[in-house]
Design an enzyme around this catalytic site. Structure first.
Site, PDB file in Angstrom:
ATOM      1  N   CYS A 365       0.826  -1.209   0.000  1.00  0.00           N
ATOM      2  CA  CYS A 365       0.000   0.000   0.000  1.00  0.00           C
ATOM      3  C   CYS A 365       0.852   1.247   0.000  1.00  0.00           C
ATOM      4  CB  CYS A 365      -0.907  -0.003   1.223  1.00  0.00           C
ATOM      5  SG  CYS A 365      -1.988  -1.419   1.212  1.00  0.00           S
ATOM      6  N   GLU A 366       1.592   1.426  -1.054  1.00  0.00           N
ATOM      7  CA  GLU A 366       2.481   2.576  -1.196  1.00  0.00           C
ATOM      8  C   GLU A 366       2.605   2.865  -2.675  1.00  0.00           C
ATOM      9  OE1 GLU A 366       5.373   3.875   0.853  1.00  0.00           O
ATOM     10  OE2 GLU A 366       5.049   2.699   2.653  1.00  0.00           O
TER      11      GLU A 366
END
Ligand code: LLP
Length: 441
Positions: A365-366
């Site tokens: 999640c980046e």
């Protein structure tokens, strides 16, 4: 095949059109062991060890090739390196423990680090570590005290910061004056360290060490660092009677990650280091010491690849196509940390034309979790196995559990057989050392 330069030496495109690593079909390995999967080719590991030793043997009989185990430290690789007659360097109590657990002879282990803790040093001394590479005045005092407590004399090398800037990414330069590592040359710090080590009753300073950085393609910096070291050896020989028997000139040889990378060969690198020490010692009129090198990346980097499964594909019209795989920054932080560039291949269609431009994204999640920006692949599809070559060094070693991703499995391939050398972590492993809130059992 097109990619021999960056893939393990015995890789080829098999009859099925799949990528094979020493006779093991990568698509089959991905199905059998799951993905992400690190696949090492044993013969490439052996070849790289032998290349170093042969290059030395052709030039001197007093040398030591030390594997910098931080590049990839596990039992099987420590054992392979031991079988090849090499030494090992460790940069923590944990790596030292791994080397010992592999059966590695403790007297061939070099212990590095700019802040080895007292507990780590005690552990190393208790187990008879061969050499401690002392990095600071505080460590010098601490080690003298610990060795004295044991009534032993510990062999040490002093890590010198030669003030040489290597041509590489700023984060992996280590030889410049403004560095957290080692004794610098300003205001006589390095001389002072050698003087204190000579005076310390329980330390035997047998040599000096310098490592100027990593992923280096030019020999010039190595050569300059050797000249600086030898000047120091000469000065301290004359002023303190320092008898320097070991000169450890570090690691740092770069490897090919993409076709456009052109590193020097192991032979050229070893030639630079051995000849450099020979010529500089002759210049100052002192006898030739043992020459030590500490390669990490160039021993294991090319031997390893990572296989991922393609999970989703997304087109941002007019901008780019994202292809997402089931790993990313938790198994390879290098693109995000050092702007490292990789190539890739669809293992299912190794022979096919490269016709589709994509950006390979990880699953974390980046937004920064991009493994490769813009790479050409052969008609990639969901379910394909995507391979990144040259991931044998500093990938598994720097892996994390970010976003709760278990660390991948690692297999070793040889003659058509692959066996697990590091098991895949499980979800239970993720919580195995966590404790619930009181009262919730
Ligand atoms: N000796 C010392 C004291 C070192 O600090 C290192 C690497 C080596 C030897 C081995 O250097 P090599 O031959 O592998 O270049 N994580 C970074 C690399 C960090 C290198 C740390 N020290 C990367 O992924 O590029």
């Amino acid at each position: 095949m097109t990619h021999t330069l960056i893939y393990p030496s015995h890789s080829r495109h098999g009859a099925s059109g799949h990528l094979e690593i020493d006779g093991c079909d990568v698509v089959d390995l991905a199905a059998e062991f799951g993905t992400p999967l690190f696949i090492y080719e044993e013969k490439t590991l052996e070849d790289q060890c032998r290349r170093y030793q042969e290059a030395f043997r052709a030039r001197t009989d007093d040398f030591e090739v030390i594997y910098a185990s931080k590049a990839f430290c596990c039992l099987a690789v420590c054992q392979l390196v031991e079988r090849e007659g090499m030494s090992i360097d460790v940069s923590s109590g944990g790596e030292y423990h791994t080397a010992l657990a592999s059966g590695f002879p403790t007297h061939r282990i070099f212990f590095h680090g700019n802040n080895k803790t007292e507990a780590e040093l005690r552990y190393a001394l208790e187990n008879g570590v061969g050499f401690v590479v002392v990095d600071s005045f505080d460590e010098l005092r601490l080690l003298e005290r610990l060795a004295a407590e044991r009534g032993e004399v510990q062999r040490v090398l002093l890590r010198i910061t030669p003030g040489v800037e290597a041509h590489t990414h700023e984060y992996i330069q280590t030889g410049q004056l403004d560095s957290k590592f080692g004794f610098g040359l300003v205001e006589g710090q390095a001389e002072e360290a050698i003087r204190l080590a000579l005076e310390a009753a329980h330390l035997d300073p047998i040599g000096v060490h310098a490592h100027i950085g990593s992923q280096i393609f030019e020999l010039e910096g190595f050569r300059r660092a050797i000249a600086v070291l030898v000047d120091l050896i000469k000065r301290t020989h004359d002023s303190l009677g320092f008898d320097c028997r070991y000169v450890n000139v570090g690691g740092g040889l770069g490897i090919r990650y993409t076709e456009s990378d052109v590193p020097v060969t192991i032979d050229e690198y070893v030639d630079c280091k051995v000849r450099g020490v020979q010529e500089e010692m002759a210049r100052v009129g002192l006898p030739m010491p043992r020459v030590l090198v500490e390669p990490g990346r160039s021993l294991v980097g090319k031997a390893g690849i990572t296989a991922y499964r393609v999970g989703t594909m997304k087109e941002v019209p007019g901008i780019r196509a994202y292809l997402s795989v089931d790993g990313g920054m938790s198994d390879n932080i290098r693109p995000m940390l050092y702007d490292a560039r990789y190539e890739a291949m669809i293992a299912d269609r190794a022979d096919d034309e490269l016709d589709t431009l994509v950006t390979v994204a990880g699953k974390h999640c980046e937004s920064s979790d991009i493994l490769i920006k813009d790479v050409m692949l052969s008609s990639p599809r969901v379910g394909d196995v995507l391979v990144l070559p040259a991931t044998g060094a500093y990938c598994y070693a720097m892996a994390s559990n970010y976003n709760g991703n278990p660390r991948p499995a690692v297999v070793m391939a040889r003659d058509g057989k692959a066996r697990v050398i590091v098991e895949r972590e499980t979800y239970d492993d993720l919580v195995a050392r966590q404790l619930p809130l009181e009262g919730r059992g």
